[in-house]
Structure formats: C-alpha cells, structure tokens
Design a protein around this motif. Structure first.
Motif, mmCIF file in Angstrom:
data_model
loop_
_atom_site.group_PDB
_atom_site.id
_atom_site.type_symbol
_atom_site.label_atom_id
_atom_site.label_comp_id
_atom_site.label_asym_id
_atom_site.label_seq_id
_atom_site.Cartn_x
_atom_site.Cartn_y
_atom_site.Cartn_z
ATOM 1 N N VAL A 1 0.835 -1.195 0.000
ATOM 2 C CA VAL A 1 0.000 0.000 0.000
ATOM 3 C C VAL A 1 0.873 1.248 0.000
ATOM 4 O O VAL A 1 0.693 2.158 -0.806
ATOM 5 N N GLY A 2 1.827 1.301 0.913
ATOM 6 C CA GLY A 2 2.694 2.462 0.995
ATOM 7 C C GLY A 2 3.717 2.278 2.103
ATOM 8 O O GLY A 2 3.658 1.324 2.870
ATOM 9 N N ARG A 3 4.633 3.237 2.190
ATOM 10 C CA ARG A 3 5.669 3.148 3.202
ATOM 11 C C ARG A 3 6.139 4.540 3.596
ATOM 12 O O ARG A 3 5.951 5.504 2.862
ATOM 13 N N ILE A 4 6.768 4.589 4.756
ATOM 14 C CA ILE A 4 7.380 5.822 5.229
ATOM 15 C C ILE A 4 8.683 5.472 5.914
ATOM 16 O O ILE A 4 8.774 4.439 6.584
ATOM 17 N N THR A 5 9.690 6.287 5.698
ATOM 18 C CA THR A 5 10.980 6.016 6.318
ATOM 19 C C THR A 5 11.084 6.778 7.633
ATOM 20 O O THR A 5 10.428 7.788 7.855
ATOM 21 N N TRP A 6 11.918 6.251 8.479
ATOM 22 C CA TRP A 6 12.119 6.806 9.824
ATOM 23 C C TRP A 6 13.594 6.993 10.059
ATOM 24 O O TRP A 6 14.366 6.043 9.861
ATOM 25 N N PRO A 7 14.111 8.158 10.406
ATOM 26 C CA PRO A 7 13.340 9.344 10.802
ATOM 27 C C PRO A 7 13.006 10.305 9.660
ATOM 28 O O PRO A 7 12.298 11.286 9.869
ATOM 29 N N GLY A 8 13.478 10.027 8.443
ATOM 30 C CA GLY A 8 13.347 11.004 7.371
ATOM 31 C C GLY A 8 11.924 11.372 6.997
ATOM 32 O O GLY A 8 11.639 12.519 6.681
ATOM 33 N N GLY A 9 11.024 10.406 6.987
ATOM 34 C CA GLY A 9 9.642 10.702 6.650
ATOM 35 C C GLY A 9 9.317 10.644 5.177
ATOM 36 O O GLY A 9 8.253 11.091 4.754
ATOM 37 N N SER A 10 10.213 10.090 4.371
ATOM 38 C CA SER A 10 9.932 9.965 2.947
ATOM 39 C C SER A 10 8.835 8.918 2.733
ATOM 40 O O SER A 10 8.869 7.850 3.338
ATOM 41 N N THR A 11 7.885 9.228 1.868
ATOM 42 C CA THR A 11 6.767 8.320 1.626
ATOM 43 C C THR A 11 6.734 7.860 0.174
ATOM 44 O O THR A 11 7.259 8.523 -0.726
ATOM 45 N N TYR A 12 6.089 6.730 -0.014
ATOM 46 C CA TYR A 12 5.900 6.175 -1.356
ATOM 47 C C TYR A 12 4.621 5.360 -1.322
ATOM 48 O O TYR A 12 4.364 4.657 -0.335
ATOM 49 N N TYR A 13 3.826 5.447 -2.398
ATOM 50 C CA TYR A 13 2.522 4.795 -2.421
ATOM 51 C C TYR A 13 2.347 3.943 -3.660
ATOM 52 O O TYR A 13 2.886 4.225 -4.718
ATOM 53 N N ALA A 14 1.533 2.925 -3.505
ATOM 54 C CA ALA A 14 1.108 2.152 -4.659
ATOM 55 C C ALA A 14 0.202 3.016 -5.527
ATOM 56 O O ALA A 14 -0.524 3.876 -5.024
ATOM 57 N N ASP A 15 0.231 2.778 -6.818
ATOM 58 C CA ASP A 15 -0.590 3.568 -7.735
ATOM 59 C C ASP A 15 -2.069 3.484 -7.387
ATOM 60 O O ASP A 15 -2.815 4.442 -7.579
ATOM 61 N N SER A 16 -2.489 2.342 -6.881
ATOM 62 C CA SER A 16 -3.908 2.120 -6.605
ATOM 63 C C SER A 16 -4.448 3.009 -5.484
ATOM 64 O O SER A 16 -5.657 3.203 -5.368
ATOM 65 N N VAL A 17 -3.556 3.549 -4.651
ATOM 66 C CA VAL A 17 -4.013 4.370 -3.524
ATOM 67 C C VAL A 17 -3.477 5.784 -3.588
ATOM 68 O O VAL A 17 -3.860 6.631 -2.769
ATOM 69 N N LYS A 18 -2.612 6.064 -4.532
ATOM 70 C CA LYS A 18 -1.979 7.379 -4.625
ATOM 71 C C LYS A 18 -3.042 8.465 -4.773
ATOM 72 O O LYS A 18 -3.971 8.338 -5.571
ATOM 73 N N GLY A 19 -2.918 9.501 -3.981
ATOM 74 C CA GLY A 19 -3.883 10.591 -4.004
ATOM 75 C C GLY A 19 -5.061 10.385 -3.081
ATOM 76 O O GLY A 19 -5.811 11.326 -2.805
ATOM 77 N N ARG A 20 -5.255 9.183 -2.587
ATOM 78 C CA ARG A 20 -6.357 8.905 -1.663
ATOM 79 C C ARG A 20 -5.858 8.559 -0.262
ATOM 80 O O ARG A 20 -6.513 8.885 0.730
ATOM 81 N N PHE A 21 -4.722 7.892 -0.188
ATOM 82 C CA PHE A 21 -4.163 7.469 1.100
ATOM 83 C C PHE A 21 -2.940 8.309 1.438
ATOM 84 O O PHE A 21 -2.169 8.689 0.551
ATOM 85 N N THR A 22 -2.768 8.568 2.723
ATOM 86 C CA THR A 22 -1.617 9.331 3.188
ATOM 87 C C THR A 22 -1.029 8.662 4.420
ATOM 88 O O THR A 22 -1.767 8.324 5.354
ATOM 89 N N ILE A 23 0.276 8.477 4.408
ATOM 90 C CA ILE A 23 0.976 7.907 5.559
ATOM 91 C C ILE A 23 1.709 9.037 6.278
ATOM 92 O O ILE A 23 2.384 9.852 5.654
ATOM 93 N N SER A 24 1.573 9.051 7.585
ATOM 94 C CA SER A 24 2.273 10.038 8.403
ATOM 95 C C SER A 24 2.787 9.353 9.661
ATOM 96 O O SER A 24 2.470 8.196 9.917
ATOM 97 N N LYS A 25 3.566 10.087 10.429
ATOM 98 C CA LYS A 25 4.126 9.491 11.631
ATOM 99 C C LYS A 25 4.200 10.502 12.758
ATOM 100 O O LYS A 25 4.254 11.704 12.518
ATOM 101 N N ASP A 26 4.167 9.976 13.963
ATOM 102 C CA ASP A 26 4.339 10.776 15.172
ATOM 103 C C ASP A 26 5.569 10.230 15.876
ATOM 104 O O ASP A 26 5.513 9.139 16.472
ATOM 105 N N ASN A 27 6.666 10.957 15.771
ATOM 106 C CA ASN A 27 7.927 10.462 16.326
ATOM 107 C C ASN A 27 7.833 10.228 17.829
ATOM 108 O O ASN A 27 8.352 9.242 18.351
ATOM 109 N N ALA A 28 7.186 11.134 18.518
ATOM 110 C CA ALA A 28 7.125 11.030 19.978
ATOM 111 C C ALA A 28 6.358 9.789 20.428
ATOM 112 O O ALA A 28 6.658 9.204 21.464
#
Length: 123
Positions: A47-74
């Motif tokens: 579906v997608g991924r996010i790197t830690w700690p950088g926060g770079s994201t990447y999504y599958a085409d099927s969800v791009k524009g509809r799904f968003t990955i985020s993170k809370d470091n704390a």
C-alpha cells in the motif's frame, strides 16, 4: 519491535478511515514502516511506506492521491489516512517494519508485522 495496528472498521464507499500502527520496544536508528493489505484469495499487496526518521513516503498507484501515511515520532506511531474509500479497498491491513530504507514493494525485507486490522468498504 512489536507492532500493534488498530483503527479498522466498516465504512461506506467514499468514506474515510485512519489506521494506526504503534511500535514499542527497541527500534532501529533508521527503518521503514510499510502498510500492506490482503483481500480474500489474493496475495498481500503493498500500500505504501514511510521512512524513519526522514519521513519519505511512497505509495502504490492504486491508492496514490487517496491514502496518506504520516508518523508521530514522539509516539512511535505511524498512521494510514484513507480517504475516498472504494469497495476494492476491502482487505485486512497490516503494518510492518524493517531496518534501513526499504525500496522494494514486496513483503520480504519487513521483519516485524502487526496483527492486521480489517477494513470493509460497502458499496
């Protein structure tokens, strides 16, 4: 690195859900958190991924524009915000973690997996 996923449920098409994945215990200095899903009779799908700690994201085409990955470091928590949901998004959703930056969309490389949470989108 135990992972606990939550937030799944039943929603109508066009609706939204937010999944959470909390990581506890020791973490890697740099790692990737991924989201996958698996519908009945189908292979596990990236579906997608996010790197830690950088926060770079990447999504599958099927969800791009509809799904968003985020993170809370704390909180050591990753979120999957799903908007404009479609019936074909229905699946068990899994979060996963692996060391370093994982660029592959295959499940291999992700060492730790959450227990999965069901998302059902009705038409």
């Amino acid at each position: 690195l135990p992972l606990v996923a939550s937030g799944g449920g039943l929603v109508q098409a066009g609706g939204s859900l937010r999944l959470s994945c909390a990581a506890s215990g020791r973490t890697f200095i740099t790692y990737t958190m991924g989201w996958f899903r698996q519908a009945p009779g189908k292979e596990r799908e990236f579906v997608g991924r996010i790197t830690w700690p950088g926060g770079s994201t990447y999504y599958a085409d099927s969800v791009k524009g509809r799904f968003t990955i985020s993170k809370d470091n704390a909180k050591n928590t990753v979120y999957l915000q799903m908007n404009s949901l479609k019936p074909e998004d229905t699946a068990v959703y899994y979060c996963a973690a692996g060391a370093g930056v994982i660029t592959s969309m295959r499940p291999r490389g992700y060492i730790y997996w959450g227990q999965g949470t069901q998302v059902t989108v009705s038409s």
